[in-house]
Design an enzyme around this catalytic site. Structure first.
Site, PDB file in Angstrom:
ATOM      1  N   LYS A  18       0.822  -1.222   0.000  1.00 50.62           N
ATOM      2  CA  LYS A  18       0.000   0.000   0.000  1.00 50.62           C
ATOM      3  C   LYS A  18       0.848   1.261   0.000  1.00 50.62           C
ATOM      4  O   LYS A  18       0.480   2.251  -0.625  1.00 50.62           O
ATOM      5  CB  LYS A  18      -0.968   0.005   1.170  1.00 50.62           C
ATOM      6  CG  LYS A  18      -0.240  -0.101   2.484  1.00 50.62           C
ATOM      7  CD  LYS A  18      -0.905   0.638   3.599  1.00 50.62           C
ATOM      8  CE  LYS A  18      -0.059   0.515   4.826  1.00 50.62           C
ATOM      9  NZ  LYS A  18       0.369   1.771   5.399  1.00 50.62           N
ATOM     10  N   ARG A  93      -5.949   4.659  11.183  1.00 54.45           N
ATOM     11  CA  ARG A  93      -5.595   3.264  11.456  1.00 54.45           C
ATOM     12  C   ARG A  93      -6.727   2.504  12.091  1.00 54.45           C
ATOM     13  O   ARG A  93      -6.664   1.288  12.251  1.00 54.45           O
ATOM     14  CB  ARG A  93      -4.433   3.238  12.450  1.00 54.45           C
ATOM     15  CG  ARG A  93      -3.098   3.217  11.783  1.00 54.45           C
ATOM     16  CD  ARG A  93      -2.081   2.827  12.794  1.00 54.45           C
ATOM     17  NE  ARG A  93      -1.551   1.524  12.464  1.00 54.45           N
ATOM     18  CZ  ARG A  93      -0.273   1.248  12.513  1.00 54.45           C
ATOM     19  NH1 ARG A  93       0.583   2.162  12.886  1.00 54.45           N
ATOM     20  NH2 ARG A  93       0.147   0.044  12.210  1.00 54.45           N
ATOM     21  N   ARG A 127      12.068 -11.952   3.338  1.00 53.62           N
ATOM     22  CA  ARG A 127      12.908 -10.767   3.143  1.00 53.62           C
ATOM     23  C   ARG A 127      14.231 -10.871   3.897  1.00 53.62           C
ATOM     24  O   ARG A 127      14.283 -11.300   5.037  1.00 53.62           O
ATOM     25  CB  ARG A 127      12.188  -9.511   3.637  1.00 53.62           C
ATOM     26  CG  ARG A 127      11.187  -8.994   2.662  1.00 53.62           C
ATOM     27  CD  ARG A 127      10.974  -7.522   2.817  1.00 53.62           C
ATOM     28  NE  ARG A 127      10.490  -7.159   4.140  1.00 53.62           N
ATOM     29  CZ  ARG A 127       9.766  -6.071   4.371  1.00 53.62           C
ATOM     30  NH1 ARG A 127       9.443  -5.280   3.378  1.00 53.62           N
ATOM     31  NH2 ARG A 127       9.375  -5.779   5.589  1.00 53.62           N
ATOM     32  N   ARG A 160      15.294  -9.350   9.236  1.00 49.59           N
ATOM     33  CA  ARG A 160      15.048  -8.323  10.250  1.00 49.59           C
ATOM     34  C   ARG A 160      14.133  -8.885  11.333  1.00 49.59           C
ATOM     35  O   ARG A 160      13.305  -9.749  11.070  1.00 49.59           O
ATOM     36  CB  ARG A 160      14.382  -7.090   9.624  1.00 49.59           C
ATOM     37  CG  ARG A 160      15.229  -6.406   8.572  1.00 49.59           C
ATOM     38  CD  ARG A 160      14.591  -5.110   8.172  1.00 49.59           C
ATOM     39  NE  ARG A 160      13.114  -5.253   8.164  1.00 49.59           N
ATOM     40  CZ  ARG A 160      12.276  -4.246   8.043  1.00 49.59           C
ATOM     41  NH1 ARG A 160      12.722  -3.035   7.935  1.00 49.59           N
ATOM     42  NH2 ARG A 160      10.976  -4.457   8.022  1.00 49.59           N
ATOM     43  N   ARG A 171       1.342  -8.972  14.122  1.00 49.69           N
ATOM     44  CA  ARG A 171       0.943  -7.697  13.518  1.00 49.69           C
ATOM     45  C   ARG A 171      -0.290  -7.863  12.636  1.00 49.69           C
ATOM     46  O   ARG A 171      -1.122  -6.969  12.547  1.00 49.69           O
ATOM     47  CB  ARG A 171       2.108  -7.108  12.724  1.00 49.69           C
ATOM     48  CG  ARG A 171       3.178  -6.573  13.669  1.00 49.69           C
ATOM     49  CD  ARG A 171       4.347  -6.000  12.947  1.00 49.69           C
ATOM     50  NE  ARG A 171       4.013  -4.792  12.189  1.00 49.69           N
ATOM     51  CZ  ARG A 171       4.915  -4.040  11.578  1.00 49.69           C
ATOM     52  NH1 ARG A 171       6.175  -4.372  11.629  1.00 49.69           N
ATOM     53  NH2 ARG A 171       4.552  -2.975  10.920  1.00 49.69           N
TER      54      ARG A 171
END
Ligand SMILES: [Zn+2]
Length: 219
Positions: A18, A93, A127, A160, A171
């Site tokens: 996004k 949010r 990632r 990470r 999350r």
């Protein structure tokens, strides 16, 4: 039909792309993009009164309260010339924040980038980032030339902390609980546009541009 300026919000879970879509749209439409994350970081770095408050919450690992977020965003929005349109990223949010935004200005399109949890986990957990130059790779989608080694500077690649699977799932849970209800809120107002985020970035972008043009926005 007269074309109208996009006064939009883009939202979706992390990994949905996004942020990228927001930037691409802002460039194409030549309108400002106002990102909550960037604003927070800038305020924290500036050590403004509100910024110092934000820092206190962030340092304790707490969510920044809605009142504070609303105050910061309201001030930021008043600084911009929004008459020719804008895009918000990372704000609102939750429904509380959306209600506050509603009192400030009229949003005429909300783009929800939809993507399954499985796809988010696949994208983010693969990632890898270089410990030195911070270049980002992906195990399967964009692998380095040599496994585990940065193609640019030769240093080691690491996952990470944020991209570990249980952190991602945590999350996502927060997203579904807190942010996803925005879809119902804006659908009721007749301004929700749902986009399939499980396509390559360029297709998602073209999809958005086609649809907003058909909806009568300036493109
Ligand atoms: Zn590197």
């Amino acid at each position: 039909m007269r074309s109208k300026h996009l006064k939009g919000v883009v939202f979706g879970p992390q990994g949905s792309g996004k942020g990228t879509q927001g930037v691409l749209m802002a460039e194409r439409l030549n309108i400002p993009i106002i990102g909550a994350g960037d604003l927070f970081r800038a305020e924290m770095a500036e050590k403004s009164t509100l910024g110092q408050l934000v820092t206190q919450y962030v340092n304790q690992g707490l969510l920044v309260p809605d009142e504070l977020v609303n105050a910061l965003m309201t001030r930021q929005l008043k600084r911009h010339d929004l008459s020719r349109g804008f895009i918000l990223d990372g704000y609102p949010r939750n429904v509380e924040q959306a209600t506050s935004l509603d009192r400030l200005l009229a949003i005429n399109l909300v783009i929800q980038i939809k993507i399954s949890d499985t796809e988010v986990v696949k994208r983010l957990s693969g990632r890898l980032q270089c410990v030195k130059c911070k270049s980002v790779y992906h195990e399967t989608e964009a692998p380095p030339v040599k496994k585990g080694i940065c193609s640019l500077c030769g240093e080691k690649l690491m996952r990470r902390e944020d991209d570990k699977e249980d952190v991602i799932k945590q999350r996502l849970k927060a997203y579904h609980y807190m942010t996803a209800p925005l879809a119902g809120f804006y659908r009721q107002k007749g301004v929700l546009l749902v986009i399939n985020g499980e396509q390559p970035i360029q297709y998602v972008f073209e999809d958005i541009m086609n649809k907003i043009s058909k909806l009568g926005f300036v493109t």
